[in-house]
Write an enzyme that holds these catalytic residues in place. Structure first.
Site, PDB file in Angstrom:
ATOM      1  N   HIS A   1      -3.704  32.487  -7.951  1.00  0.00           N
ATOM      2  CA  HIS A   1      -3.873  33.185  -9.238  1.00  0.00           C
ATOM      3  C   HIS A   1      -2.646  34.047  -9.489  1.00  0.00           C
ATOM      4  CE1 HIS A   1      -8.246  32.298  -9.459  1.00  0.00           C
ATOM      5  NE2 HIS A   1      -8.124  32.293  -8.144  1.00  0.00           N
TER       6      HIS A   1
ATOM      7  N   LYS B   1      -9.807  22.505 -13.877  1.00  0.00           N
ATOM      8  CA  LYS B   1     -10.631  23.380 -13.030  1.00  0.00           C
ATOM      9  C   LYS B   1     -12.014  23.603 -13.627  1.00  0.00           C
ATOM     10  CE  LYS B   1     -11.562  26.567  -9.956  1.00  0.00           C
ATOM     11  NZ  LYS B   1     -10.934  27.303  -8.907  1.00  0.00           N
TER      12      LYS B   1
ATOM     13  N   HIS C   1      -3.851  26.600  -4.443  1.00  0.00           N
ATOM     14  CA  HIS C   1      -4.788  27.403  -5.244  1.00  0.00           C
ATOM     15  C   HIS C   1      -4.279  28.842  -5.289  1.00  0.00           C
ATOM     16  CE1 HIS C   1      -9.217  28.448  -6.265  1.00  0.00           C
ATOM     17  NE2 HIS C   1      -8.486  29.544  -6.453  1.00  0.00           N
TER      18      HIS C   1
ATOM     19  N   HIS D   1     -11.661  26.512  -1.842  1.00  0.00           N
ATOM     20  CA  HIS D   1     -11.944  27.647  -0.959  1.00  0.00           C
ATOM     21  C   HIS D   1     -13.295  27.537  -0.268  1.00  0.00           C
ATOM     22  CE1 HIS D   1     -13.823  28.757  -4.715  1.00  0.00           C
ATOM     23  NE2 HIS D   1     -12.730  29.230  -5.265  1.00  0.00           N
TER      24      HIS D   1
ATOM     25  N   ASP E   1      -5.942  30.989  -2.533  1.00  0.00           N
ATOM     26  CA  ASP E   1      -6.803  31.755  -3.453  1.00  0.00           C
ATOM     27  C   ASP E   1      -6.325  33.199  -3.549  1.00  0.00           C
ATOM     28  OD1 ASP E   1      -8.702  32.189  -5.346  1.00  0.00           O
ATOM     29  OD2 ASP E   1     -10.385  32.307  -3.957  1.00  0.00           O
TER      30      ASP E   1
ATOM     31  N   HIS F   1     -14.848  25.292  -8.366  1.00  0.00           N
ATOM     32  CA  HIS F   1     -15.372  26.494  -7.726  1.00  0.00           C
ATOM     33  C   HIS F   1     -16.842  26.180  -7.440  1.00  0.00           C
ATOM     34  CE1 HIS F   1     -15.567  30.947  -7.023  1.00  0.00           C
ATOM     35  NE2 HIS F   1     -16.836  30.573  -6.978  1.00  0.00           N
TER      36      HIS F   1
HETATM   37  O1  DOR Z   1     -12.323  36.078  -4.991  1.00  0.00           O
HETATM   38  C1  DOR Z   1     -12.001  35.412  -5.974  1.00  0.00           C
HETATM   39  N1  DOR Z   1     -11.136  35.870  -6.895  1.00  0.00           N
HETATM   40  N2  DOR Z   1     -12.551  34.208  -6.128  1.00  0.00           N
HETATM   41  C2  DOR Z   1     -12.351  33.479  -7.228  1.00  0.00           C
HETATM   42  O2  DOR Z   1     -12.902  32.418  -7.326  1.00  0.00           O
HETATM   43  C3  DOR Z   1     -11.529  33.995  -8.336  1.00  0.00           C
HETATM   44  C4  DOR Z   1     -10.606  35.023  -7.901  1.00  0.00           C
HETATM   45  C5  DOR Z   1     -10.007  35.821  -9.039  1.00  0.00           C
HETATM   46  O3  DOR Z   1      -9.585  35.206 -10.026  1.00  0.00           O
HETATM   47  O4  DOR Z   1      -9.963  37.033  -8.939  1.00  0.00           O
HETATM   48 ZN    ZN Z   2      -9.435  31.262  -7.001  1.00  0.00          ZN
END
Ligand code: DOR
Ligand code: ZN
Length: 346
Positions: free
Chosen positions: A16, A98, A14, A173, A245, A135
Site C-alpha cells: 500500500h 483486487k 502486495h 496475506h 502488505d 482479501h
Molecule cells: O492491515 C491491513 N491494512 N490489512 C489490509 O487488508 C489493508 C491494509 C490497509 O490498507 O491499511
Molecule cells: Zn493489504
C-alpha cells in the site's frame, strides 16, 4: 554456517502506497529493495477504472529512482465496467484486479457486497487471463474475527475456484493453517504471506499490554498458525510468495481510541525474513520465497539484478519512525533480534 547470501532482487506482491504526501515517504523505501511490486488500489477514492490507475501510476513513478516496477491493480466493485477493465489490462496499465469484501478492511466500504453480482466480471477475467487478488475474510458480523479467513474460504473461495477453474487467483496475506492447506490442494490458486504474519502472533499483540502497531487485517493468529506459515514459506513450495502488505497509517491514526489496521514493514522486511529463514535452516529457500515463486506464478521475468545480505555480529537497531513534515509512521519491528543486513545491490 552461511555468512553471506546473494539472491535475485525480491518482489513485493502486495503493498500500500496511499497517495499524495505519503507517496514521497513510502515509495522510495520499496524502491530501495524491490524489483516488482503489486500496488493496492484502496486509496481514497479507490482506483476503480483505467484512467485512475494510469494517473496513480504516474504519481508513484515520480518517487522511483531505481528500478522499481509498480504493477497496478483495479478495485473491483459491483459497477466495474468490464470493457474498461479489459482494456486497462490489455494496455498493461493494470496487472491484476483486487476483490475486497465490503467492510473487510481499510477503505473497503466500496468493495463487493454480494459476490454473485461480480460473477460476470470474474468470467471475463478468466477469459482474458486477468489475475484476481482476494482479501479473504468473511465480513459477516456473526463470524469471530479470528475465524474470518477460514469462513471466507469455506463459504466464498471454494465457490470462486470451482466456478472459474481457469481464473488465476491469489489469496492474499494468508494467516491460518487452513489457508495453507487449501492453497496447497487447489489448482490455479497461490498465496502471499507477510513478514509480520511470519514474525509475530497474537500474543505479541495482546500479552502484557495491547500494541496497536501490530494490529492488522487479517488479524495476527495463534502461534500454531504462525508456525504453519513459516513451515510453508521456508519449504520452497512455489505457490507461496512474499507480499509485505506494508500498510502505512499515521501514528495518530494507529494510537487511537479506534485505531486503523495496518503495519508498515517495508524497512528491514528482507532482513527480518532472512532471519526467520536462517532460524528455520532454510536460507537456501529464501530466494524462492522472496523472488522466484512470485515471478513464476505471475509469469514475469526473474530479476537479473542481485541483492546481497550479510550476517552481522551486532543485531540491527531498528529505525523507529519514518517522518516527513507532519507525517509520522511507525516502522514494524519483530520481538527478536535480526543479525542480517542488506549489504549491496548489483
Ligand atoms: O492491515 C491491513 N491494512 N490489512 C489490509 O487488508 C489493508 C491494509 C490497509 O490498507 O491499511
Ligand atoms: Zn493489504
Amino acid at each position: 554456517m552461511k555468512n553471506k547470501i546473494i539472491i535475485s532482487n525480491p518482489n513485493d506482491m502486495h503493498v500500500h502506497f496511499r497517495d499524495n504526501e505519503m507517496l514521497k515517504l513510502v515509495v522510495p523505501e520499496t524502491d530501495k529493495i524491490y524489483e516488482n511490486c503489486i500496488v493496492m488500489p484502496n486509496t481514497v477514492p479507490p482506483i476503480t477504472n483505467r484512467e485512475m490507475a494510469k494517473d496513480y501510476k504516474l504519481r508513484i513513478n515520480k518517487y522511483i529512482k531505481n528500478n522499481l516496477n509498480p504493477l497496478m491493480t483495479l478495485y473491483l466493485n459491483e459497477n466495474t465496467d468490464e470493457n474498461d477493465m479489459i482494456r486497462a489490462f490489455k494496455d498493461k496499465i493494470i496487472f491484476a484486479v483486487k476483490l475486497y469484501p465490503q467492510g473487510a478492511t481499510t477503505n473497503s466500504d466500496k468493495g463487493v457486497k454480494n459476490l454473485k453480482n461480480i460473477f460476470p466480471l470474474l468470467r471475463k477475467m478468466e477469459i482474458n487471463k486477468i489475475p484476481l487478488l482476494i482479501h479473504g475474510e468473511d465480513t459477516d458480523e456473526k463470524i469471530d474475527i479470528f475465524d474470518r479467513e477460514k469462513s471466507f474460504i469455506d463459504k466464498y473461495l471454494t465457490k470462486i475456484v470451482n466456478k472459474f477453474p481457469k481464473l488465476k487467483v491469489t489469496l492474499e496475506h494468508i494467516t491460518t493453517s487452513e489457508a495453507v492447506q487449501y492453497v496447497k490442494e487447489t489448482t490455479n490458486l497461490g498465496a502471499s504471506i507477510t513478514p509480520h504474519h511470519l514474525a509475530s502472533n497474537r500474543n505479541d499483540m495482546l500479552v502484557s499490554g495491547i500494541r496497536p502497531h501490530l494490529y492488522c487485517l487479517p488479524i495476527l493468529k495463534r502461534r500454531k498458525h504462525q508456525e504453519e506459515l513459516i513451515k510453508v514459506a521456508t519449504s520452497g513450495n512455489e505457490k507461496f510468495f512474499l507480499g509485505t502488505d506494508s500498510a502505512p497509517h499515521e501514528i495518530k491514526h494507529k494510537e487511537n481510541i479506534c485505531g486503523c489496521a495496518g503495519v508498515f514493514n517495508t524497512i528491514n522486511s528482507i532482513e527480518i525474513i532472512t532471519q526467520i529463514f536462517d532460524e528455520a535452516n532454510s536460507l537456501s529457500q529464501l530466494e524462492n520465497f522472496v523472488s522466484k515463486n512470485s515471478a513464476s506464478f505471475y509469469k514475469i521475468p526473474f530479476s537479473k539484478k542481485k541483492l546481497e545480505l550479510i550476517r552481522i555480529d551486532k543485531p540491527i537497531s531498528f529505525q523507529d519512525e519514518l517522518i516527513e513534515g507532519d507525517l509520522k509512521i511507525k516502522i514494524y519491528k519483530p520481538n527478536f533480534e535480526v543479525n542480517w543486513k542488506v549489504s549491496r545491490r548489483f
